[in-house]
Design an enzyme around this catalytic site. Structure first.
Site, short mmCIF file in Angstrom:
data_model
loop_
_atom_site.label_atom_id
_atom_site.label_comp_id
_atom_site.label_asym_id
_atom_site.label_seq_id
_atom_site.Cartn_x
_atom_site.Cartn_y
_atom_site.Cartn_z
N ARG A 117 -0.54 -7.36 8.07
CA ARG A 117 -1.45 -5.95 8.48
C ARG A 117 -2.34 -6.17 9.48
NH1 ARG A 117 -4.69 -3.69 3.41
NH2 ARG A 117 -5.93 -5.76 3.69
N LYS A 219 -6.96 -1.49 9.54
CA LYS A 219 -8.28 -2.11 8.73
C LYS A 219 -9.13 -2.19 10.24
CE LYS A 219 -9.55 -4.94 4.95
NZ LYS A 219 -10.06 -3.69 4.08
N GLU A 255 -8.14 8.46 -0.62
CA GLU A 255 -8.52 7.09 -1.22
C GLU A 255 -10.16 7.29 -1.05
OE1 GLU A 255 -8.53 3.66 1.29
OE2 GLU A 255 -7.07 4.53 2.72
#
Length: 376
Positions: A117, A219, A255
């Site tokens: 990621r 992220k 989210e």
């Protein structure tokens, strides 16, 4: 005092004690035959905050290549006032944990997915990705060097691992930096939400978390910077977190600011919101596997309309920091959506998911192949 296993004469870290206090002393770090005891910390009362530990990992990217990297005791960073990270927020990060298992091994949970990621996040921000195999080795090095800071089994605490990368060379025009630092520090932490796994109250946010075709799926530090005003507003109003809807239509669940959302429907099925703007949580992906393959639940990953939420029986937040935290109710501009599971404890399905996932992490339950990375 209960005995859980035999001593390991080969110099391993197998624990003889079920009592976590005794485990803190019996399971030290073995360095050349010298046992280093755990740090003298009130492990069970740790909050989720930063503590300076002994070593951290640093690697530099310059002239088109990463250097060898290594450990350092220096926790300070010196940068140009014109560094890319300071001017244009060119930074990405990860979060994972190291645990002490019942037999006193130090392990990490699926760090290969964090490596992947972070690789994808860096590439999206035009940063040179740090190789995945080096990411794993760096995690191993820094955890092993700080093993005395890994909380003992049964304490409820863990060692939080923060890999991060940022543009370090001067950049005055809007462009990617030429030089970068990849770093990892670790810190012992307690539960992310104070009070542990008690049900939370969320509010529907008037702010947008991520734009369509934006950076919500990576992220990046900039995503979290823009969420700070929203989360502090929620806290001032008495809520634990925000629930964000999609920015385009404001009709679909995405989210929260720090975790993915999961639901349980009236039939006991796991419902997982799906969107290209949602961060691909490693915990969420693990939960869906556990639900299907360990608990035999039907998993429905799809777009979830906010109008459906009142029909769900349970709700939870999932992520590395929180693992799974139950949600008792959601406030939609004064109108409360109360889940059948209530405000006192986890609902039965989310409780099973939590117990199974943490059981895998702690070594009580056999893990799927490749999920547990032992620090040796």
């Amino acid at each position: 005092m209960a005995v859980t296993g035999n001593g390991d004469s080969s110099g391993g870290n197998r624990c003889l004690f079920a009592d976590s206090e005794m485990c803190a002393f019996s399971c030290g770090t073995n360095l050349g035959g010298i046992i280093m005891e755990k740090k003298d910390i009130d492990w069970s009362n740790l909050d989720f905050s930063y503590h300076v530990t002994d070593q951290r990992y640093v690697a530099h990217y310059k002239d088109g290549a990463w250097d060898e990297g290594g450990l350092t005791s220096d926790d300070k960073i010196v940068l140009s006032e014109d560094a890319g990270v300071l001017q244009y927020s060119q930074s990405v990060f990860e979060g994972l944990k190291a645990y002490t298992t019942e037999d006193c091994r130090t392990v990490c949970f699926r760090p290969d997915l964090n490596a992947h990621r972070m690789y994808e996040s860096a590439a999206y921000l035009e940063m040179p990705p740090f190789p995945a195999e080096r990411f794993l080795d760096a995690v191993r090095q820094v955890v092993k060097a700080n093993e005395a800071w890994v909380p003992p089994y049964g304490s409820g605490a863990s060692l939080y691992i923060r890999p991060y990368m940022f543009g370090s060379s001067p950049v005055i025009g809007v462009a990617p930096a030429d030089e970068y630092q990849f770093r990892i520090f670790v810190t012992p932490v307690g539960p992310y939400f104070k009070g542990g796994v008690k049900p939370l109250t969320l509010k529907v946010s008037d702010f947008d978390r991520a734009a369509p075709h934006g950076t919500g799926h990576i992220k990046a530090g900039l995503n979290y910077a823009m969420s700070l005003h929203a989360i502090m507003t929620a806290h001032r109003e008495g809520f634990a977190e925000n629930i964000y809807l999609d920015a385009a239509t404001r009709t679909k669940v995405e989210e929260t600011g720090g975790a993915n959302i999961i639901f349980v429907d009236a039939d006991g099925n796991l419902v997982v919101p799906k969107s290209p703007s949602i961060l691909p949580s490693i915990t969420r992906r693990s939960i869906t596997y556990v639900a299907e393959h360990y608990l035999g639940l039907k998993v429905d990953e799809r777009e979830v309309l906010f109008s459906e939420v009142p029909n769900f029986k349970e709700c939870g937040l999932c992520g590395t920091a929180a693992v799974i935290s139950p949600v008792g109710k959601i406030n939609d501009h004064g109108k409360e959506i109360c889940f059948a599971s209530g405000m006192k404890e986890m609902g039965p399905v989310i409780k099973k998911l939590y117990d199974t996932l943490t059981g895998i992490q702690m070594g009580h339950i056999e893990a799927p192949e490749g999920w547990i990375y032992e620090i040796k």
